[in-house]
Motif scaffolding. Structure first.
Motif, PDB file in Angstrom:
ATOM      1  N   GLU A   1       0.803  -1.216   0.000  1.00 53.88           N
ATOM      2  CA  GLU A   1       0.000   0.000   0.000  1.00 53.88           C
ATOM      3  C   GLU A   1       0.843   1.276   0.000  1.00 53.88           C
ATOM      4  O   GLU A   1       0.318   2.374   0.189  1.00 53.88           O
ATOM      5  CB  GLU A   1      -0.961  -0.013   1.182  1.00 53.88           C
ATOM      6  CG  GLU A   1      -1.976  -1.148   1.093  1.00 53.88           C
ATOM      7  CD  GLU A   1      -3.157  -0.998   2.012  1.00 53.88           C
ATOM      8  OE1 GLU A   1      -3.369   0.129   2.534  1.00 53.88           O
ATOM      9  OE2 GLU A   1      -3.884  -1.985   2.203  1.00 53.88           O
ATOM     10  N   GLY A   2       2.145   1.125  -0.226  1.00 58.03           N
ATOM     11  CA  GLY A   2       2.991   2.292  -0.422  1.00 58.03           C
ATOM     12  C   GLY A   2       3.703   2.818   0.797  1.00 58.03           C
ATOM     13  O   GLY A   2       4.334   3.877   0.745  1.00 58.03           O
ATOM     14  N   HIS A   3       3.631   2.100   1.906  1.00 54.00           N
ATOM     15  CA  HIS A   3       4.343   2.495   3.113  1.00 54.00           C
ATOM     16  C   HIS A   3       5.722   1.839   3.130  1.00 54.00           C
ATOM     17  O   HIS A   3       5.990   0.900   2.382  1.00 54.00           O
ATOM     18  CB  HIS A   3       3.548   2.097   4.353  1.00 54.00           C
ATOM     19  CG  HIS A   3       2.165   2.662   4.381  1.00 54.00           C
ATOM     20  ND1 HIS A   3       1.901   3.987   4.652  1.00 54.00           N
ATOM     21  CD2 HIS A   3       0.961   2.074   4.137  1.00 54.00           C
ATOM     22  CE1 HIS A   3       0.603   4.200   4.594  1.00 54.00           C
ATOM     23  NE2 HIS A   3       0.005   3.057   4.278  1.00 54.00           N
ATOM     24  N   GLN A   4       6.590   2.321   3.997  1.00 54.57           N
ATOM     25  CA  GLN A   4       7.929   1.772   4.102  1.00 54.57           C
ATOM     26  C   GLN A   4       8.010   0.756   5.241  1.00 54.57           C
ATOM     27  O   GLN A   4       7.235   0.810   6.197  1.00 54.57           O
ATOM     28  CB  GLN A   4       8.955   2.888   4.315  1.00 54.57           C
ATOM     29  CG  GLN A   4       9.081   3.842   3.137  1.00 54.57           C
ATOM     30  CD  GLN A   4      10.136   4.900   3.365  1.00 54.57           C
ATOM     31  OE1 GLN A   4      10.365   5.362   4.467  1.00 54.57           O
ATOM     32  NE2 GLN A   4      10.809   5.291   2.287  1.00 54.57           N
ATOM     33  N   ILE A   5       8.969  -0.154   5.114  1.00 53.47           N
ATOM     34  CA  ILE A   5       9.234  -1.152   6.147  1.00 53.47           C
ATOM     35  C   ILE A   5      10.659  -0.935   6.643  1.00 53.47           C
ATOM     36  O   ILE A   5      11.614  -0.998   5.869  1.00 53.47           O
ATOM     37  CB  ILE A   5       9.094  -2.588   5.606  1.00 53.47           C
ATOM     38  CG1 ILE A   5       7.690  -2.818   5.038  1.00 53.47           C
ATOM     39  CG2 ILE A   5       9.408  -3.599   6.699  1.00 53.47           C
ATOM     40  CD1 ILE A   5       6.575  -2.708   6.047  1.00 53.47           C
TER      41      ILE A   5
END
Length: 308
Positions: free
Chosen positions: A92-96
């Protein structure tokens, strides 16, 4: 169009914050804040919402606010369902980001063991969508000796890792624990008093650290708020976002906030860690800084008085 305008305003505020130190040190930009998350999903915790429901709720509320965040995770294990929930953040376009393998306290760990913690987590998450070489210290503890502090800073540099500091530290985890404890006893308990207390707590801490920013740096930084992947945020993240907006703050993406020059600073203090603003204030010699900066010992009397 609404999303485009909102993105423009967020970028304009970040640009203002980044340019302020070089152009006009006393320039006061509008208050801006990014939401970042640690830990989770905790597959064993099913109080209030299932792990999947918590994950879905947090991601949905971020999407509704058109915000991109970062989830700092401990090493994904063999639980395929947990790994799928983590992957959904990247999809969904978030960073890890990297949060070690076992979440140790650096002050109680050798430098070599702590380095292995980072490498172990890196190996496990490097192929996850959204992976970025950004590390957040568990408990915000960055070393209680010069050897640990400087040794790990050099290790981060050698492995092309940036850190994920916070400017606004808070105790959302404790408020969530108190709510979970109540729901264990009474699944139908009224959650609204917990929401109200939680919102007051977050704004109180944001206001405090913003004042600290202006005192130490002469400006309001692009703030990074530390939150956790837990029940209280799954239930009330929309309210948190709305509260900051009503107070006149602008919500920005986490990576935009990390571009503020403050997050590249390395304060010369021992023990190292806490909020980056707390650490800079400590380096400057400001009095009356409580240690640790945030903890349940400060919040327990408040919630006890409220009967929560």
């Amino acid at each position: 169009m609404r999303t485009t305008i909102a993105a423009f305003l967020r970028n304009a505020i970040v640009a203002c914050v980044a340019l302020a130190p070089s152009l006009l040190p006393s320039l006061a930009c509008s208050q801006a804040i990014a939401l970042t998350f640690d830990d989770g999903p905790n597959m064993a915790d099913k109080i209030g919402l299932s792990p999947a429901a918590r994950n879905e709720a947090i991601l949905r509320q971020l999407a509704e606010a058109h915000l991109k965040s970062i989830l700092f995770v401990t090493r994904p294990d063999t639980n395929a369902k947990r790994n799928d929930l983590i992957r959904q953040w990247g999809v969904e376009g978030h960073q890890i980001g990297n949060h070690t393998v076992t979440h140790p306290d650096f002050d109680e760990t050798t430098l070599s063991d702590y380095e292995r913690e980072l490498l172990g987590c890196d190996k496990a998450i490097r192929d996850v969508p959204g992976f970025t070489r950004r590390f957040r210290f568990p408990y915000l503890k960055e070393g209680n000796t010069v050897e640990r502090r400087d040794g790990f800073r050099a290790f981060l540099d050698a492995n092309s890792y940036k850190t994920g500091p916070v400017s606004v530290d808070a105790s959302d985890w404790y408020y969530s624990e108190r709510l979970s404890d109540r729901l264990k006893k009474d699944p139908h308990a009224d959650k609204n008093p917990y929401k109200d207390a939680y919102l007051r707590h977050l704004y109180d801490r944001a206001h405090y650290y913003d004042d600290l920013s202006r005192t130490v740096l002469g400006r309001s930084v692009a703030h990074v708020l530390l939150l956790h992947h837990n029940l209280i945020n799954a239930l009330f993240l929309k309210d948190v976002i709305q509260m900051f907006k009503e107070k006149g703050w602008t919500l920005i993406d986490s990576e935009a906030a990390f571009k503020d020059p403050v997050y590249a600073m390395r304060p010369d203090i021992i023990p190292a860690g806490e909020s980056i603003l707390w650490a800079l204030a400590k380096q400057k010699g400001l009095p009356d800084l409580r240690y640790p900066g945030e903890d349940d010992v400060y919040e327990k009397p408040i919630l006890d008085r409220l009967g929560l």
